[in-house]
Motif scaffolding. Sequence first.
Motif, PDB file in Angstrom:
ATOM      1  N   GLU A  24      34.971  -9.578 -10.350  1.00 41.62           N
ATOM      2  CA  GLU A  24      34.005 -11.569  -9.488  1.00 41.62           C
ATOM      3  C   GLU A  24      34.016 -12.160 -10.804  1.00 41.62           C
ATOM      4  OE1 GLU A  24      30.347  -9.284  -8.037  1.00 41.62           O
ATOM      5  OE2 GLU A  24      30.867  -8.541  -7.067  1.00 41.62           O
ATOM      6  N   ARG A  25      33.176 -13.232 -10.307  1.00 44.78           N
ATOM      7  CA  ARG A  25      33.417 -15.011 -10.949  1.00 44.78           C
ATOM      8  C   ARG A  25      32.246 -14.138 -12.081  1.00 44.78           C
ATOM      9  NH1 ARG A  25      35.169 -19.690  -8.860  1.00 44.78           N
ATOM     10  NH2 ARG A  25      36.620 -18.794  -7.762  1.00 44.78           N
ATOM     11  N   PHE A  26      32.042 -15.027 -13.059  1.00 51.12           N
ATOM     12  CA  PHE A  26      31.019 -14.661 -13.876  1.00 51.12           C
ATOM     13  C   PHE A  26      30.106 -13.146 -14.183  1.00 51.12           C
ATOM     14  CE2 PHE A  26      29.473 -18.198 -10.375  1.00 51.12           C
ATOM     15  CZ  PHE A  26      30.021 -18.855 -11.352  1.00 51.12           C
ATOM     16  N   TYR A  27      31.190 -12.612 -14.149  1.00 49.26           N
ATOM     17  CA  TYR A  27      30.906 -11.475 -14.388  1.00 49.26           C
ATOM     18  C   TYR A  27      31.006 -10.266 -15.508  1.00 49.26           C
ATOM     19  CZ  TYR A  27      28.832  -5.921 -12.899  1.00 49.26           C
ATOM     20  OH  TYR A  27      28.691  -5.246 -13.106  1.00 49.26           O
ATOM     21  N   GLN A  28      30.531  -9.665 -16.193  1.00 50.52           N
ATOM     22  CA  GLN A  28      30.268  -8.982 -17.139  1.00 50.52           C
ATOM     23  C   GLN A  28      30.197  -7.272 -17.640  1.00 50.52           C
ATOM     24  OE1 GLN A  28      27.966 -11.672 -18.197  1.00 50.52           O
ATOM     25  NE2 GLN A  28      29.739 -13.134 -18.480  1.00 50.52           N
ATOM     26  N   ALA A  29      31.091  -6.988 -17.508  1.00 47.32           N
ATOM     27  CA  ALA A  29      30.825  -5.471 -17.664  1.00 47.32           C
ATOM     28  C   ALA A  29      29.730  -5.145 -18.742  1.00 47.32           C
ATOM     29  CB  ALA A  29      31.973  -4.131 -17.231  1.00 47.32           C
ATOM     30  N   GLU A  46      21.241 -11.294   2.336  1.00 44.91           N
ATOM     31  CA  GLU A  46      21.940 -13.300   1.832  1.00 44.91           C
ATOM     32  C   GLU A  46      20.957 -13.109   0.827  1.00 44.91           C
ATOM     33  OE1 GLU A  46      23.783 -16.363   1.516  1.00 44.91           O
ATOM     34  OE2 GLU A  46      23.776 -14.859   3.008  1.00 44.91           O
ATOM     35  N   GLN A  47      20.335 -13.137   1.253  1.00 48.94           N
ATOM     36  CA  GLN A  47      18.659 -12.692  -0.378  1.00 48.94           C
ATOM     37  C   GLN A  47      18.931 -11.974  -1.698  1.00 48.94           C
ATOM     38  OE1 GLN A  47      15.300 -11.857   0.973  1.00 48.94           O
ATOM     39  NE2 GLN A  47      14.759 -13.736   1.508  1.00 48.94           N
ATOM     40  N   GLU A  48      19.515 -10.682  -1.029  1.00 50.98           N
ATOM     41  CA  GLU A  48      20.202  -9.763  -2.153  1.00 50.98           C
ATOM     42  C   GLU A  48      21.438 -10.395  -3.134  1.00 50.98           C
ATOM     43  OE1 GLU A  48      21.021  -6.045  -1.002  1.00 50.98           O
ATOM     44  OE2 GLU A  48      18.877  -5.741  -1.318  1.00 50.98           O
ATOM     45  N   ARG A  49      22.037 -11.253  -1.866  1.00 49.67           N
ATOM     46  CA  ARG A  49      23.153 -11.977  -2.428  1.00 49.67           C
ATOM     47  C   ARG A  49      22.595 -13.304  -3.837  1.00 49.67           C
ATOM     48  NH1 ARG A  49      27.116 -15.523  -1.817  1.00 49.67           N
ATOM     49  NH2 ARG A  49      25.701 -16.757  -0.177  1.00 49.67           N
ATOM     50  N   VAL A  68      29.179  -9.923 -23.757  1.00 49.39           N
ATOM     51  CA  VAL A  68      30.086  -9.853 -24.639  1.00 49.39           C
ATOM     52  C   VAL A  68      31.074 -11.507 -23.367  1.00 49.39           C
ATOM     53  CG1 VAL A  68      31.877 -10.020 -25.939  1.00 49.39           C
ATOM     54  CG2 VAL A  68      29.943  -8.307 -26.382  1.00 49.39           C
ATOM     55  N   GLY A  69      31.496 -12.607 -23.753  1.00 45.92           N
ATOM     56  CA  GLY A  69      32.535 -13.243 -22.932  1.00 45.92           C
ATOM     57  C   GLY A  69      31.575 -14.266 -22.197  1.00 45.92           C
ATOM     58  N   THR A  70      32.636 -14.673 -21.730  1.00 53.85           N
ATOM     59  CA  THR A  70      32.139 -15.273 -20.829  1.00 53.85           C
ATOM     60  C   THR A  70      32.259 -15.036 -18.942  1.00 53.85           C
ATOM     61  OG1 THR A  70      33.697 -16.529 -20.242  1.00 53.85           O
ATOM     62  CG2 THR A  70      32.310 -17.639 -21.511  1.00 53.85           C
ATOM     63  N   GLY A  71      32.810 -14.074 -18.697  1.00 55.41           N
ATOM     64  CA  GLY A  71      33.063 -13.705 -17.434  1.00 55.41           C
ATOM     65  C   GLY A  71      34.033 -14.524 -16.318  1.00 55.41           C
ATOM     66  N   ILE A  72      34.765 -15.197 -16.703  1.00 51.66           N
ATOM     67  CA  ILE A  72      35.675 -15.682 -15.600  1.00 51.66           C
ATOM     68  C   ILE A  72      37.237 -15.554 -16.693  1.00 51.66           C
ATOM     69  CG2 ILE A  72      34.611 -18.246 -16.279  1.00 51.66           C
ATOM     70  CD1 ILE A  72      36.077 -19.266 -17.836  1.00 51.66           C
ATOM     71  N   GLY A  73      37.776 -15.269 -17.558  1.00 52.66           N
ATOM     72  CA  GLY A  73      39.260 -14.286 -17.641  1.00 52.66           C
ATOM     73  C   GLY A  73      39.315 -13.507 -16.864  1.00 52.66           C
ATOM     74  N   LEU A  74      38.392 -12.770 -16.690  1.00 54.16           N
ATOM     75  CA  LEU A  74      39.298 -11.525 -15.674  1.00 54.16           C
ATOM     76  C   LEU A  74      39.184 -12.285 -13.873  1.00 54.16           C
ATOM     77  CD1 LEU A  74      38.190  -7.986 -16.597  1.00 54.16           C
ATOM     78  CD2 LEU A  74      40.378  -9.157 -16.592  1.00 54.16           C
ATOM     79  N   GLU A 102      22.739 -15.569  -7.961  1.00 53.08           N
ATOM     80  CA  GLU A 102      22.407 -16.342  -9.672  1.00 53.08           C
ATOM     81  C   GLU A 102      22.248 -15.950 -10.643  1.00 53.08           C
ATOM     82  OE1 GLU A 102      20.530 -19.549  -8.927  1.00 53.08           O
ATOM     83  OE2 GLU A 102      21.728 -20.010  -7.425  1.00 53.08           O
ATOM     84  N   GLU A 103      22.010 -14.425 -10.609  1.00 52.89           N
ATOM     85  CA  GLU A 103      21.547 -13.960 -12.105  1.00 52.89           C
ATOM     86  C   GLU A 103      23.081 -13.937 -12.567  1.00 52.89           C
ATOM     87  OE1 GLU A 103      20.953  -9.545 -10.795  1.00 52.89           O
ATOM     88  OE2 GLU A 103      19.063 -10.223 -10.919  1.00 52.89           O
ATOM     89  N   PHE A 104      24.390 -14.182 -12.264  1.00 56.87           N
ATOM     90  CA  PHE A 104      25.855 -13.932 -12.499  1.00 56.87           C
ATOM     91  C   PHE A 104      25.902 -15.387 -12.883  1.00 56.87           C
ATOM     92  CE2 PHE A 104      27.593 -10.558  -9.015  1.00 56.87           C
ATOM     93  CZ  PHE A 104      26.856  -9.712 -10.002  1.00 56.87           C
ATOM     94  N   LYS A 105      25.385 -16.505 -11.862  1.00 53.92           N
ATOM     95  CA  LYS A 105      26.007 -17.798 -12.991  1.00 53.92           C
ATOM     96  C   LYS A 105      24.485 -17.800 -14.080  1.00 53.92           C
ATOM     97  CE  LYS A 105      26.567 -20.692  -8.954  1.00 53.92           C
ATOM     98  NZ  LYS A 105      26.052 -21.330  -7.336  1.00 53.92           N
ATOM     99  N   SER A 106      23.369 -17.546 -14.016  1.00 57.23           N
ATOM    100  CA  SER A 106      22.360 -17.209 -15.415  1.00 57.23           C
ATOM    101  C   SER A 106      23.454 -16.955 -16.469  1.00 57.23           C
ATOM    102  CB  SER A 106      21.340 -17.033 -14.527  1.00 57.23           C
ATOM    103  OG  SER A 106      20.830 -16.742 -16.133  1.00 57.23           O
ATOM    104  N   ARG A 107      23.678 -15.445 -15.574  1.00 54.63           N
ATOM    105  CA  ARG A 107      24.497 -15.027 -17.270  1.00 54.63           C
ATOM    106  C   ARG A 107      25.880 -15.848 -17.400  1.00 54.63           C
ATOM    107  NH1 ARG A 107      24.571 -10.073 -15.265  1.00 54.63           N
ATOM    108  NH2 ARG A 107      26.374 -10.456 -14.243  1.00 54.63           N
ATOM    109  N   PHE A 108      26.708 -16.432 -16.253  1.00 52.40           N
ATOM    110  CA  PHE A 108      27.777 -16.985 -16.864  1.00 52.40           C
ATOM    111  C   PHE A 108      27.381 -18.614 -17.748  1.00 52.40           C
ATOM    112  CE2 PHE A 108      29.924 -20.739 -15.981  1.00 52.40           C
ATOM    113  CZ  PHE A 108      30.963 -20.807 -16.151  1.00 52.40           C
ATOM    114  N   PHE A 109      26.425 -18.881 -17.781  1.00 55.49           N
ATOM    115  CA  PHE A 109      25.902 -20.099 -17.968  1.00 55.49           C
ATOM    116  C   PHE A 109      25.527 -20.092 -19.744  1.00 55.49           C
ATOM    117  CE2 PHE A 109      26.084 -22.182 -13.891  1.00 55.49           C
ATOM    118  CZ  PHE A 109      26.424 -22.756 -14.264  1.00 55.49           C
ATOM    119  N   THR A 110      24.828 -18.945 -19.640  1.00 51.32           N
ATOM    120  CA  THR A 110      23.447 -18.682 -20.549  1.00 51.32           C
ATOM    121  C   THR A 110      25.045 -17.474 -21.666  1.00 51.32           C
ATOM    122  OG1 THR A 110      21.414 -17.976 -20.225  1.00 51.32           O
ATOM    123  CG2 THR A 110      22.242 -16.664 -21.959  1.00 51.32           C
TER     124      THR A 110
END
Length: 692
Positions: free
Chosen positions: A407-412, A225-228, A421-427, A233-241
Amino acid sequence: MDTTQKEAKSKWKFSLNIRKEIPDELEKEFTAFKDIKSIDRIQASAWLGFALTIFMFGLDIYRQRTGEFYTSHWYTVLFYFHLLGLLFLFPAVYTTVYKKWIIQTRLRRGIVIWGMVVLTITFMLGQSVVIYFHREGLVMFLGFIFIFTWMFAMSHTERTIFAFFSLTIMCAAIILNPNTETSENTRVTNFIEVLFLSTVAFIFDSFDFNLKLANFMNQLKIKDEQERIIRLEEFKSRFFTNLTHELRTPLTMISGMAREIAEDPRRWATEGSEIIVRNSGNLLNLVNQILALSKIESGSLPLYMVKGDVVSYLGYVVDAFRGHALAKRIKLHFLSEEAEVIMDYDPDKYMTILSNLLSNAIKFTPEEGNVYVSLVFRQAQENSYFEMTVRDTGIGIPQSELDHIFERFYQAQNELTGSGVGTGIGLSLVYELIKLLGGDIQVKSVLGKGTTFTVTLPRRAGEMSDGSPLLKEDIRSNVNFYLPPSRQEEIPVEEIIDEKPDILIIEDNTDVIKYLHICLGDIYRITSCTDGLAGLEKAIEMVPDLILSDVLMPVKDGLAVCRELKKHPITNHIPIILLSAKVDPESRLAGLQSGADVYMAKPFDKHELRMQIHNLLDRRQVLHARYLEETKVSELSSGDPPQQEDPFVVKARNIVFDHLDESEFSVLHLYRAVFLSRTQLHKKLKALTGMS
């Protein structure tokens, strides 16, 4: 083994195995966990055993003083066991001092655990037999089985062996009891007591084992759960950035062009309005995608199905991207095994799915590449469906990233795509819409060869509706928000007597390039590149006076470009300004650490940008004046070089001095000696000294 045998074995195992089972894949990890926990108990037990030994010596002294020590030969045997108990001091001290070192490896843990096993069995079980022979007491045996089972959480097999071993030893002691006065009833009673105590210890150990297993599984759940949460949080941080980046770039264009229109409406009203409308549309599309994801998550996004020719509709969507593909010199192909298919479909959802997949395919496919869109209609039993495949010959996606791209907020993270590059919400939106439509999506990719997305959607039969047909213009106006502005030709520079300083712009957004042309084109000669790798190659080729670079770009990001330019001998003198929508302190620090001279945030002020460029170039003019002054007073010939002189100038000057006596030595020999072309040598020396 047939089913009956398996069931019989399972029942037999259940009847004996009262402890909880652990999955096979976690067996080794749990063994390490309980062994580490056992070290803590061994430490406490070793100190307790040593304290018990000291107490036993007190009894021995008391027995000696009262004369009891000499009346029974069993006390002498007990005394030797008490001497053996002094050995508990070694594991007690050892585990106390070196516990962290012990638990690091399985071998070290095993040595300590098995050492205590042997010592405990010898010390306590041996005394249990002696005490039983002396006065038929079972207290020591009770202490032995409970302390032993408390120290080690044993497996099913280990517990069975331990119980059998303990029972055998004590039953043998009961049978071989040298006290002839002991009756058969007493022996039977003692046997029942030993059996009962061993059974209780067996059950006690099982509960202790289950408790450890429960703690272990809880720790795993907490860790997972901590890793999740950390990943989220990393995904959200990257998404908002990156969302900030996606917002700041069009806001830069809107605010910048609005100021230009206000200053000179006749010149910029038409072109500036187009840029403002296009970038505000991009913002609206981004907001709509976020809202669509939110509605899907809450279950409030409805389907609006219409009946029509899905082949022609999807063909129109592909045609809307054709101009953008041609601008990148990419061939866009549309193939369908059927010319017309009348079915129910949701135009908005279908266009969003195909537009996102196509825009990504074109974005990450290099020039002279190909993008294929194919439709295949199939029948599987009673269900009819069609497959829509979008395949490109682009850079591909790493295999390790394929499981996460929806996955939401994820960029390869691919070294060829740049970072973030991008927001990670398109796919993610594509995936959710396909699930909403009752379909499925699969992806295959090979690095350097391309990516294939296969969308499977149900084919719902229908008849052509009498409603208004969908217009190509409506499709194109909606698709435009998925497209970057068309590539613009280089703005021509008129030949003038006084050379303008050369500025290289490395930016993937052509609207930003156009705006920078507007801001700087009347003062400087502008050259532009749309990705980091092309910008790096162009900088080495032309050796500009200054470089403006974005940070988030495909192929190579701005930080990597900056680092490589500052390390390259041809370009390490060029001042670099990084323009980025990432304004957090960490991003600024990373930009300056990469070697950038100035880090500016978007949206930027035109006058501030001009002043930063002026200051950077003005510093070089001060250096030029110093070299001119040194030339006049002939300081260079004195052999005393000026302070903080550029290493390249020193190198070039030393090469010239070394060949002053050679009449055939020319500029050709000089630029070969420094491994530069004639143009590169001229521009670098001109930039550093102001002299050819």
